[in-house]
Motif scaffolding. Structure first.
Motif, short mmCIF file in Angstrom:
data_model
loop_
_atom_site.label_atom_id
_atom_site.label_comp_id
_atom_site.label_asym_id
_atom_site.label_seq_id
_atom_site.Cartn_x
_atom_site.Cartn_y
_atom_site.Cartn_z
N HIS A 27 -2.33 10.77 3.15
CA HIS A 27 -3.18 10.12 4.14
C HIS A 27 -2.86 8.62 4.19
CE1 HIS A 27 -7.26 10.08 6.22
NE2 HIS A 27 -6.88 8.81 6.21
N GLN A 28 -2.82 8.01 3.00
CA GLN A 28 -2.56 6.57 2.95
C GLN A 28 -1.11 6.24 3.25
OE1 GLN A 28 -5.03 4.24 0.13
NE2 GLN A 28 -4.95 6.17 -0.98
N GLN A 51 -9.13 4.35 -2.61
CA GLN A 51 -9.11 5.07 -1.34
C GLN A 51 -8.55 6.48 -1.51
OE1 GLN A 51 -10.84 3.89 1.37
NE2 GLN A 51 -11.38 2.60 -0.38
N THR A 52 -7.59 6.65 -2.41
CA THR A 52 -7.10 8.00 -2.70
C THR A 52 -8.25 8.86 -3.20
OG1 THR A 52 -4.94 7.12 -3.31
CG2 THR A 52 -5.44 9.33 -4.07
N THR A 53 -9.03 8.29 -4.10
CA THR A 53 -10.18 9.01 -4.66
C THR A 53 -11.18 9.36 -3.56
OG1 THR A 53 -9.81 7.70 -6.66
CG2 THR A 53 -11.86 8.96 -6.53
N SER A 95 -5.54 8.35 -10.69
CA SER A 95 -4.30 7.59 -10.83
C SER A 95 -3.28 8.43 -11.58
CB SER A 95 -4.55 6.27 -11.56
OG SER A 95 -3.31 5.70 -11.91
N ALA A 96 -2.31 8.94 -10.82
CA ALA A 96 -1.28 9.77 -11.46
C ALA A 96 -0.50 8.95 -12.47
CB ALA A 96 -0.33 10.32 -10.39
N LEU A 97 -0.26 7.67 -12.13
CA LEU A 97 0.55 6.82 -13.02
C LEU A 97 -0.19 6.55 -14.34
CD1 LEU A 97 1.91 4.43 -10.27
CD2 LEU A 97 3.30 5.96 -11.67
N THR A 152 0.84 -1.21 0.00
CA THR A 152 0.00 0.00 0.00
C THR A 152 0.87 1.25 0.00
OG1 THR A 152 -1.76 -1.12 1.17
CG2 THR A 152 -1.75 1.28 1.31
N ARG A 188 2.68 1.73 -3.38
CA ARG A 188 1.79 2.16 -4.46
C ARG A 188 1.45 3.65 -4.30
NH1 ARG A 188 -0.59 1.37 -9.57
NH2 ARG A 188 -2.00 3.12 -9.59
N ALA A 189 1.10 4.05 -3.06
CA ALA A 189 0.75 5.45 -2.83
C ALA A 189 1.96 6.35 -3.08
CB ALA A 189 0.23 5.63 -1.40
N HIS A 213 -10.58 9.83 -0.31
CA HIS A 213 -10.06 10.93 0.52
C HIS A 213 -10.12 12.25 -0.24
CE1 HIS A 213 -8.90 8.30 3.69
NE2 HIS A 213 -8.01 7.64 2.98
N TYR A 214 -9.84 12.19 -1.53
CA TYR A 214 -9.86 13.40 -2.34
C TYR A 214 -11.26 14.01 -2.37
CZ TYR A 214 -9.07 16.55 -6.27
OH TYR A 214 -8.97 17.67 -7.06
N GLU A 230 2.54 6.89 -6.77
CA GLU A 230 1.58 7.88 -7.25
C GLU A 230 2.05 9.29 -6.89
OE1 GLU A 230 -1.91 7.94 -8.52
OE2 GLU A 230 -1.11 6.18 -9.53
N VAL A 271 -5.60 1.08 -3.41
CA VAL A 271 -4.97 2.36 -3.09
C VAL A 271 -5.61 3.48 -3.90
CG1 VAL A 271 -2.81 3.68 -3.19
CG2 VAL A 271 -2.79 1.32 -2.35
N ALA A 308 -4.62 13.29 -0.17
CA ALA A 308 -5.26 11.97 -0.21
C ALA A 308 -4.20 10.87 -0.24
CB ALA A 308 -6.16 11.86 -1.43
N LEU A 309 -3.12 11.08 -0.99
CA LEU A 309 -2.05 10.07 -1.05
C LEU A 309 -1.26 10.03 0.25
CD1 LEU A 309 -0.90 10.73 -4.71
CD2 LEU A 309 -1.92 8.61 -3.84
#
Ligand SMILES: Nc1ncnc2c1ncn2[C@@H]1O[C@H](COP(=O)(O)OP(=O)(O)OP(=O)(O)O)[C@@H](O)[C@H]1O
Ligand SMILES: [Mg+2]
Ligand SMILES: [Zn+2]
Lengths: 370, 201
Positions: free
Chosen positions: A182-183, B153-155, B115-117, A155, A158-159, B157-158, A162, B150, A179-180
């Protein structure tokens, strides 16, 4: 609980076209000339744990050349909760799949069946090379105590990938970073806590232990010995504050991915990097043995140990002591050496396997040790 | 005599069908044979249905659901104006939720995750539209039903961050259910339970 590999069948794996090993639970001594296929066999065992195995090879490199048919490993293992059948394979050009008892599962599930640790000749320079190798070694030890550690690491990584992409693309969206981060801060703080738990367990298993191997004092540090943010809140704040700096660097500069494992040869007060080659190796062996003892104490289970060319750099007394300690721990260690004389004096206490190679194809036969 | 090797109309149809999700060349041949053998009962009605859907299917301009009208039936149904919006990644997730019937509010389909990637940013998703809807429709709660990945969950939180100024309650489905698995693969009971056990973010 004794955990060990009971049988191993290889198909088209490296130099092994077909091979079958029946292990009875004793530690295994593999011997044979250079290039016979000993390390390849250890590598096959290492594929019974999550990740890319002890050479960190890609799935395609594991397939026997020139055939290029893909490869398959089947094993019966005595795991932490009974016997399981593990099958792992990769057809040409595809990533490896894992089945446990016939059911397709994520690789991470392997870590819940067996705990596995290894030492390879490439790790002889672990203390003098970059921090990455030490982190990987540490995280493998952590995973043996806390199988869920692997998930936190995935996790976090991956974060972070990003976030690094946002940094490199010079994107200024604070909510996206938030958001990133946070993780990253939640999984990152978990990673640090897990590492500390493991180091504590290792320290407990080191003090007062009856062993011929030198005690190592271990510590978790940041890059250049700087203190690292530990808690979720601190890590989150450090990441948020570091955005501008990280953008200039093009990558994330704080977090557990920059941690380092420090080791001191306790009896001499000498940092591991300054120790002799043999002493450095002895420290690694001492840590692996301590890990096995700690695992017995904490989780009541024995790890599988893969000790490639462990006899190299060890004098005869240390070698004998290693075999005695492995036997006393009652763990299945897979050890390799070129000649059977390296295992002299072990007799029937170890299971001897001779590995030979003819025309690029390896063969394995059971052989009693001197 | 050897079978004809020239790819005819039927072969072309088989090739089209074989490209559909969950089907391969073998099942495609079986399916096409089934169709041509039962022309009146199966093939003709199917062809008409396909033509109608091809003509009329569109994305709902409010929520992103797919239906045959400008605004989908869920968005037009006054009984669904419960003040709750459930945010999902894909239309398939919306349909999976509807299948269970556990949710009686309206939806918002993002069309993916940040997804930045993969170069998918907020403007590629329907996040600005969501913020507008929350402001305009008198929404009291936004339920995020995003995957436990991931990116999902990023989405989540955003979106929570973007909705902060609206003062709306933002909650998320109980975690730990989908193991990298999409809503689509969960059974109806599990979706209902995850919905009831939602947590405020
Ligand atoms: N993908 C592959 N296909 C076929 N042969 C391979 C493949 N990868 C490695 N080999 C060969 O396998 C042989 C045995 O390698 P291995 O490292 O297992 O030897 P070893 O018995 O450990 O030898 P040493 O004592 O030198 O460490 C090597 O000769 C290598 O070239
Ligand atoms: Mg070798
Ligand atoms: Zn709609």
């Amino acid at each position: 609980m004794r955990c060990y590999v009971q049988s191993l069948t290889l198909a088209q794996f490296r130099s092994h076209a077909r091979a079958r090993v029946l292990a009875d639970g004793r530690p295994v001594a593999l011997f044979g000339p250079n290039g016979a296929g000993k390390t390849n066999l250890l590598e096959a065992v290492s594929m019974l744990s999550p990740g890319r195995g002890l050479r960190r090879a890609g799935a395609d490199d594991l397939a026997r050349r020139p055939a290029g048919l893909g490869w398959k490993i089947r094993a019966e293992v005595q795991g932490s909760d009974g016997t399981h059948e593990i099958e792992t394979a990769a057809p040409p050009g595809q990533s490896r799949s894992v089945r446990i008892d016939g059911k397709l599962t994520p690789q991470l599930a392997l870590g819940r069946v067996l705990a596995m640790l290894w030492l390879t000749p490439a790790m002889d320079r672990l203390w003098t090379e970059g921090a990455e190798g030490r982190r990987r070694f540490l995280d493998r030890m952590v995973m043996s105590f806390l199988p869920d550690h692997a998930e936190a690491v995935l996790t976090y990584e991956r974060a972070m990938r990003e976030r690094n992409r946002l940094l490199r693309d010079q994107i200024g969206d604070d909510a996206w970073y938030g958001a990133l981060e946070h993780q990253m801060s939640e999984s990152g703080a978990q990673i640090t806590a897990n590492r500390r738990t493991a180091l504590l367990a290792l320290a407990e298993a080191t003090t007062g232990a009856q062993t011929a191997f030198p005690a190592a004092e271990l510590s978790l540090t940041g890059p250049d010995d700087s203190p690292q943010p530990d808690t979720v809140a601190d890590l989150r704040a450090a990441l948020a504050e570091g955005r501008r700096r990280d953008m200039a660097a093009g990558r994330s500069l704080s977090g557990p991915h920059r941690a380092d494992l420090g080791a001191v040869y306790a009896a001499k007060g000498q940092p591991a990097a300054l120790c002799s080659t043999g002493e450095q190796k002895a420290l690694l062996i001492s840590m692996v043995l301590a890990n096995a003892r700690a695992l017995m104490a904490r989780r009541g289970l024995a790890p599988v140990l893969l000790l490639d060319e462990v006899a190299a750099h060890l004098d005869a007394d240390r070698r004998a002591a290693l075999y005695d300690e492995v036997l006393a721990l009652d763990v299945q260690a897979w050890m390799t050496g070129t000649g059977q004389e390296l295992f002299a004096g072990t007799g029937h206490r170890l299971q001897g396997l001779r590995v030979t190679q003819a025309e690029g194809i390896s063969a394995i036969e059971e052989k009693e040790l001197p | 005599m050897s079978p004809p090797t020239e790819p005819g109309e039927i072969d072309a149809l088989i090739a089209q069908v074989a490209r559909l999700p969950g089907l391969g060349p073998r099942s495609a041949r079986r399916l096409v044979l089934h169709l041509v053998r039962r022309r009146a009962q199966v093939l003709d009605p199917l062809a008409r249905a396909l033509a109608r859907v091809a003509e009329a299917a569109r994305e709902c301009s409010l929520c992103g659901n797919i239906s045959t009208s400008e605004i989908c039936p869920i968005c037009t149904d006054p009984r669904r104006a419960s003040g709750e919006i459930c945010v999902v990644e894909e239309v398939s997730d919306l349909w999976a939720m509807e299948r269970g019937g556990a949710f009686c509010g309206r939806y918002h389909v993002l069309g993916g995750t940040l997804s930045a990637l993969d170069a998918i940013g907020p403007e590629d998703l329907r996040i600005p539209a969501l913020v507008n809807r929350v402001r305009d429709e008198g929404i009291s709660e936004v339920i995020l039903a995003l995957n436990a990945t991931v990116d999902g969950q990023t989405t989540a939180h955003y979106i929570a961050e973007m909705l902060e100024p609206c003062g709306v309650r933002v909650s998320a489905l109980a975690q730990g259910v989908p193991m990298g698995g999409e809503l689509d693969y969960l059974d109806d009971g599990t979706i209902g339970a995850a919905l009831r056990a939602r947590k405020t973010l």
